[in-house]
Design a protein around this motif. Structure first.
Motif, PDB file in Angstrom:
ATOM      1  N   GLU A  16      63.374  77.024  54.858  1.00  0.00           N
ATOM      2  CA  GLU A  16      62.069  76.781  54.209  1.00  0.00           C
ATOM      3  C   GLU A  16      62.031  77.201  52.744  1.00  0.00           C
ATOM      4  O   GLU A  16      61.073  76.899  52.033  1.00  0.00           O
ATOM      5  CB  GLU A  16      60.962  77.544  54.959  1.00  0.00           C
ATOM      6  N   TYR A  17      63.054  77.932  52.295  1.00  0.00           N
ATOM      7  CA  TYR A  17      63.031  78.508  50.945  1.00  0.00           C
ATOM      8  C   TYR A  17      62.851  77.432  49.867  1.00  0.00           C
ATOM      9  O   TYR A  17      63.515  76.392  49.897  1.00  0.00           O
ATOM     10  CB  TYR A  17      64.327  79.273  50.674  1.00  0.00           C
ATOM     11  N   ARG A  18      61.958  77.706  48.915  1.00  0.00           N
ATOM     12  CA  ARG A  18      61.765  76.838  47.757  1.00  0.00           C
ATOM     13  C   ARG A  18      61.513  77.708  46.523  1.00  0.00           C
ATOM     14  O   ARG A  18      60.870  78.752  46.603  1.00  0.00           O
ATOM     15  CB  ARG A  18      60.559  75.895  47.949  1.00  0.00           C
ATOM     16  N   ALA A  63      65.584  69.842  44.591  1.00  0.00           N
ATOM     17  CA  ALA A  63      65.248  68.994  45.749  1.00  0.00           C
ATOM     18  C   ALA A  63      64.643  67.699  45.235  1.00  0.00           C
ATOM     19  O   ALA A  63      63.435  67.598  45.017  1.00  0.00           O
ATOM     20  CB  ALA A  63      64.286  69.732  46.678  1.00  0.00           C
ATOM     21  N   ASP A  66      61.648  66.157  47.244  1.00  0.00           N
ATOM     22  CA  ASP A  66      60.439  66.956  47.477  1.00  0.00           C
ATOM     23  C   ASP A  66      59.493  66.843  46.286  1.00  0.00           C
ATOM     24  O   ASP A  66      59.955  66.862  45.135  1.00  0.00           O
ATOM     25  CB  ASP A  66      60.782  68.448  47.646  1.00  0.00           C
ATOM     26  N   LYS A  72      66.073  74.230  46.320  1.00  0.00           N
ATOM     27  CA  LYS A  72      66.196  74.638  47.721  1.00  0.00           C
ATOM     28  C   LYS A  72      67.680  74.711  48.065  1.00  0.00           C
ATOM     29  O   LYS A  72      68.534  74.257  47.302  1.00  0.00           O
ATOM     30  CB  LYS A  72      65.494  73.653  48.648  1.00  0.00           C
ATOM     31  N   GLN A  73      67.984  75.295  49.220  1.00  0.00           N
ATOM     32  CA  GLN A  73      69.377  75.336  49.653  1.00  0.00           C
ATOM     33  C   GLN A  73      69.702  74.056  50.415  1.00  0.00           C
ATOM     34  O   GLN A  73      68.936  73.615  51.280  1.00  0.00           O
ATOM     35  CB  GLN A  73      69.643  76.564  50.530  1.00  0.00           C
TER      36      GLN A  73
END
Length: 290
Positions: A16-18, A63, A66, A72-73
């Motif tokens: 979920e990381y951003r 991303a 998005d 993000k990863q």
């Protein structure tokens, strides 16, 4: 950081990381579309968004699909991606990132490589001595480029140096890197050739026999990808799933309000402490070069 700041959401090293971006006034922006290509057009100094600090392994990226294009990863088969350590390399061997307002168009066959673009902003390997931070926006001097052919797609790797590096004035073209950092360019080719082998993939190939092209060539490649980006945000070409949401590009049909941008960020989970990096990420891979 040229007035830019970042805001983390969710836990680093999680799906979920951003990492969202703000301008000097604290307004949310897209690092892909709203940070200018040039830091100083007259001197051919470009902005670079640092995605991966040197010596780290987490494959972080803008991303592109998005809204607001946070960092993000990367994920493959439901798992977070970490780049393997192929001996003698540890993680990324430069600060790695992208030049904003560029796009390698997958519908355009590159006249130099004969392959289409990889659908991302153009990649940069920054060779200065400072280890940068994820999300840092730095000003770079372009020195040359390497043409990686990654699974049949053109994937230019721009070689550049942070203009604030103490030695930056001594670097003006690719041969200066060869002279003052002996072995670095060879290691760069080796890194890109072999980094996917531990995942069971073949070695990567290069255009121009793995030779680096000079500064003028590299600047022209960047300008070409900037033109492709301009067509993308003006809706003059089909970007597929790419999110072109932006706040500053005049005439773009994808412009949105700050309220809309804030709602995008607010919908993301709150920032949390980082998850531990799996211990296998530090493993070294050894294999005989072909």
């Amino acid at each position: 950081m040229a007035g830019y700041s970042v805001e983390e959401r969710a836990a680093p090293h999680s799906l979920e990381y951003r990492l969202f971006f703000k301008d000097a006034a604290g307004r949310y922006i897209s690092p892909f579309h709203d940070i200018p290509l040039y830091a100083d057009a007259g001197k051919n100094v470009f902005n670079m968004v640092v995605e991966v600090p040197r010596w780290t392994n987490a494959k972080m990226e803008i991303a592109t699909k998005d809204p607001l294009n946070p960092i993000k990863q990367d994920v493959k088969k439901g798992k977070l991606r970490y780049v393997a350590n192929v001996f003698p390399h540890k993680g990324y061997i430069w600060n790695y990132g992208a030049i904003p307002q560029t796009w390698e168009d997958p519908g355009h066959k590159d006249e130099n490589t004969g392959c289409c673009g990889d659908n991302d902003p153009i990649d940069v390997c920054e060779i200065g001595s400072k280890v940068c931070s994820r999300g840092e926006v730095i000003k770079v001097k372009v020195l040359g480029t390497l043409a990686l052919i990654d699974e049949g797609e053109t994937d230019w790797k721009i070689i550049a140096i942070n203009i604030e590096d103490p030695e930056a004035e001594n670097y003006n073209d690719i041969n200066d890197v060869r002279r003052m950092k002996p072995g670095y360019l060879e290691a760069t080719v080796d890194w890109f050739r072999r980094y996917k082998v531990p995942d069971g993939k073949p070695e990567n190939q290069f255009a121009f026999n793995g030779e680096f092209k000079d500064k003028d060539f590299a600047v022209n490649v960047i300008k070409s990808t900037h033109e492709h980006w301009k067509a993308l945000v003006a809706k003059k070409t089909d970007g597929g799933e790419i999110s072109c949401t932006n706040l500053t590009v005049s005439g773009s049909p994808f412009c949105c309000s700050q309220e809309c941008a804030k709602a995008t960020v607010d919908a993301a989970p709150p920032c949390k402490a980082a998850n531990p990096i799996p211990p296998e990420v530090d493993r070294w891979f050894y294999y005989q070069k072909n």
